[in-house]
Design an enzyme around this catalytic site. Structure first.
Site, PDB file in Angstrom:
ATOM      1  N   SER A  27       0.793  -1.228   0.000  1.00 46.61           N
ATOM      2  CA  SER A  27       0.000   0.000   0.000  1.00 46.61           C
ATOM      3  C   SER A  27       0.826   1.279   0.000  1.00 46.61           C
ATOM      4  O   SER A  27       0.297   2.342  -0.285  1.00 46.61           O
ATOM      5  CB  SER A  27      -0.932   0.000   1.204  1.00 46.61           C
ATOM      6  OG  SER A  27      -0.173  -0.021   2.394  1.00 46.61           O
ATOM      7  N   HIS A  46      -5.524  -4.430  -0.836  1.00 43.72           N
ATOM      8  CA  HIS A  46      -5.532  -3.296  -1.771  1.00 43.72           C
ATOM      9  C   HIS A  46      -5.703  -3.733  -3.229  1.00 43.72           C
ATOM     10  O   HIS A  46      -5.632  -2.903  -4.140  1.00 43.72           O
ATOM     11  CB  HIS A  46      -4.250  -2.463  -1.619  1.00 43.72           C
ATOM     12  CG  HIS A  46      -4.268  -1.587  -0.416  1.00 43.72           C
ATOM     13  ND1 HIS A  46      -4.826  -0.335  -0.407  1.00 43.72           N
ATOM     14  CD2 HIS A  46      -3.833  -1.803   0.848  1.00 43.72           C
ATOM     15  CE1 HIS A  46      -4.713   0.201   0.792  1.00 43.72           C
ATOM     16  NE2 HIS A  46      -4.106  -0.676   1.582  1.00 43.72           N
ATOM     17  N   LYS A  67     -12.068  -1.731   2.315  1.00 41.72           N
ATOM     18  CA  LYS A  67     -11.385  -0.799   1.422  1.00 41.72           C
ATOM     19  C   LYS A  67     -12.252  -0.575   0.182  1.00 41.72           C
ATOM     20  O   LYS A  67     -13.247   0.123   0.280  1.00 41.72           O
ATOM     21  CB  LYS A  67      -9.981  -1.303   1.130  1.00 41.72           C
ATOM     22  CG  LYS A  67      -9.148  -1.131   2.402  1.00 41.72           C
ATOM     23  CD  LYS A  67      -7.714  -1.528   2.317  1.00 41.72           C
ATOM     24  CE  LYS A  67      -7.041  -1.134   3.617  1.00 41.72           C
ATOM     25  NZ  LYS A  67      -6.167  -2.159   4.150  1.00 41.72           N
TER      26      LYS A  67
HETATM   27  C1  LIG Z   1      -5.858  -2.505   5.494  1.00 33.98           C
HETATM   28  C2  LIG Z   1      -5.196  -3.796   5.476  1.00 33.98           C
HETATM   29  C3  LIG Z   1      -5.594  -4.813   6.342  1.00 33.98           C
HETATM   30  C4  LIG Z   1      -6.626  -4.598   7.410  1.00 33.98           C
HETATM   31  O1  LIG Z   1      -7.920  -4.634   6.905  1.00 33.98           O
HETATM   32  P1  LIG Z   1      -9.109  -4.214   7.866  1.00 33.98           P
HETATM   33  O2  LIG Z   1     -10.300  -4.823   7.218  1.00 33.98           O
HETATM   34  O3  LIG Z   1      -9.154  -2.726   7.882  1.00 33.98           O
HETATM   35  O4  LIG Z   1      -8.820  -4.800   9.207  1.00 33.98           O
HETATM   36  C5  LIG Z   1      -4.977  -6.035   6.241  1.00 33.98           C
HETATM   37  N1  LIG Z   1      -4.000  -6.257   5.348  1.00 33.98           N
HETATM   38  C6  LIG Z   1      -3.588  -5.303   4.481  1.00 33.98           C
HETATM   39  C7  LIG Z   1      -2.508  -5.611   3.508  1.00 33.98           C
HETATM   40  C8  LIG Z   1      -4.164  -4.037   4.533  1.00 33.98           C
HETATM   41  O5  LIG Z   1      -3.749  -3.096   3.705  1.00 33.98           O
END
Ligand SMILES: *Cc1c(COP(=O)(O)O)cnc(C)c1O
Length: 393
Positions: free
Chosen positions: A181, A209, A240
């Site tokens: 990310s 992502h 997301k």
């Molecule tokens: C944002 C993210 C998470 C966490 O996801 P949530 O649903 O917000 O707990 C896990 N792994 C990666 C790679 C992320 O970017």
């Protein structure tokens, strides 16, 4: 005696060093524009890739969920908390991901924490990309397996490490973020699958992502590389691009059946609410039949990248709509972000230790909901401030 003196001390240190995190509060919905401190700001921070947070159909579906099922699930899944909504979402997600089965969890972080300790344990080996997300790292630590970090995206290094341990007769797991990310770069999954097969390691990707972004209709990184059934464990988040909350694991029937018997966040924590679950069913329906939002996201991502490049900004080597504007100096990056904020652009400055020293940046997150005028406004402010600070000519 102040028993929390140790925390106070560390907090004071953070403030002295300038790394104390002041949390911004939004006074509006998480849209392409947001209201902060009473002021309308262009939002270039969110993971709301497809603009689904404020999608009218999704909002209506959430309200329907509440009307039919109330506001909570009332028990853990294994006791009395499994609603038809949960099962419907799991089925729809499995179809969307072209996976045998899916288990729903309450978040992406919990999906990683639920899964990794079931796959490997004490004495086993985890091969983990050095830049993997914190939630993967926490899952690895909970498993008590030995963690071997390989260089970021470096398949020669991964191979060497697998070779070093090839005679160890233990379970092995290779785990990676799909899309990283901070840079928007993509894990070389076909190579990881090949190495997994060669060395008998289970393969796992966290597609937080890539979900709703990569592949046909945003089915994610596994679809993007045509690796259905080849990557053993595909973890996703529903918070997301999907715009709501929750996480899930897609995999084979044995894995998912086992997780429903053994995964601790599944057994000991209440599942997603009816509103969330119903909204997510609608999200999967929308994505399954229509890829226009995914296309619009890429169009916007490509546009902003071209523009930044043409003005001389260093935007790294992102392969996704994530656009890092690399400034270099930490202080300049923080100043840049602050000046953007004053000019009505909300874009996050990211510094060490989140990214390596000397690569401080502003991370720009566009969405399908931004118009070209929105993006042009943001670009104009970047250029003005970039010139003032001597980042571009
Ligand atoms: C944002 C993210 C998470 C966490 O996801 P949530 O649903 O917000 O707990 C896990 N792994 C990666 C790679 C992320 O970017």
């Amino acid at each position: 005696m102040d028993k929390f003196e140790f925390m106070r001390k560390e907090l004071d240190e953070l403030k002295e060093k300038g790394t104390y995190n002041t949390i911004r509060v939004l006074e509006s919905a998480q849209g392409p524009w947001v209201v902060i401190n009473g002021r309308k700001m262009l939002n270039l921070c969110a993971n709301n890739y497809l603009g689904l947070i404020t999608n009218e159909e999704v909002k209506s579906a959430a309200i329907e969920g509440v009307k039919n099922f109330g506001v909570g699930a009332g028990a853990v899944r294994t006791i009395a908390g499994t609603l038809t909504l949960h099962e419907e979402l799991e089925k729809k997600l499995a179809e969307f991901k072209h996976a045998e089965a899916v288990i729903l969890l309450q978040s992406g972080i919990l999906a990683n924490i639920a899964t990794i300790p079931l796959v490997v344990g004490e004495g086993d080996l985890i091969f983990s990309d050095e830049l993997n997300h914190a939630s993967i790292i926490d899952g690895c630590r909970l498993s008590k397996a030995t963690i071997i970090r390989y260089k970021h995206l470096d398949m020669a290094d991964l191979k060497e490490k697998l070779e070093d341990y090839k005679d160890y007769n233990v379970r092995k797991l290779i785990v990676t973020d799909g899309v990283f990310s901070m840079d928007g770069d993509i894990a070389p999954l076909p190579d990881i699958v090949e190495l997994g097969e060669k060395y008998g390691a289970i393969t796992m990707v966290d597609d937080a992502h890539g979900e709703g972004v990569l592949g046909d209709h945003g089915r994610g990184i596994v679809d993007y590389f045509h690796l259905e059934g080849k990557i053993d464990i595909d973890v996703g988040t529903l918070s997301k691009a999907f715009g709501v909350i929750g996480g899930y694991v897609a995999g084979n029937n044995t894995l998912i059946e086992y997780m429903k018997q053994r995964a601790r966040p599944f057994l000991f924590s209440t599942p997603l609410s009816p509103a969330d679950t119903s909204a997510l069913i609608k999200v999967v329906e929308i994505l399954s039949k229509d890829d226009s939002l995914v296309k619009k996201l890429w169009e916007n991502g490509n546009y902003i990248k071209e523009q930044f490049k043409s003005y001389g900004f260093n935007i790294g080597h992102s392969q996704t709509p994530i656009t890092p504007v690399i400034i270099g100096e930490e202080k300049t990056a923080m100043e840049f972000s602050k000046m953007l904020f004053e000019e009505g652009v909300f874009a996050q400055g990211i510094v060490y230790p989140t990214v390596p020293k000397g690569t401080a940046r502003i991370r720009v997150m566009v969405s399908a909901a931004h118009t070209k005028d929105d993006l042009d406004f943001g670009i104009k402010k970047f250029v003005e401030i970039g010139r003032k600070l001597g980042v571009v000519k």
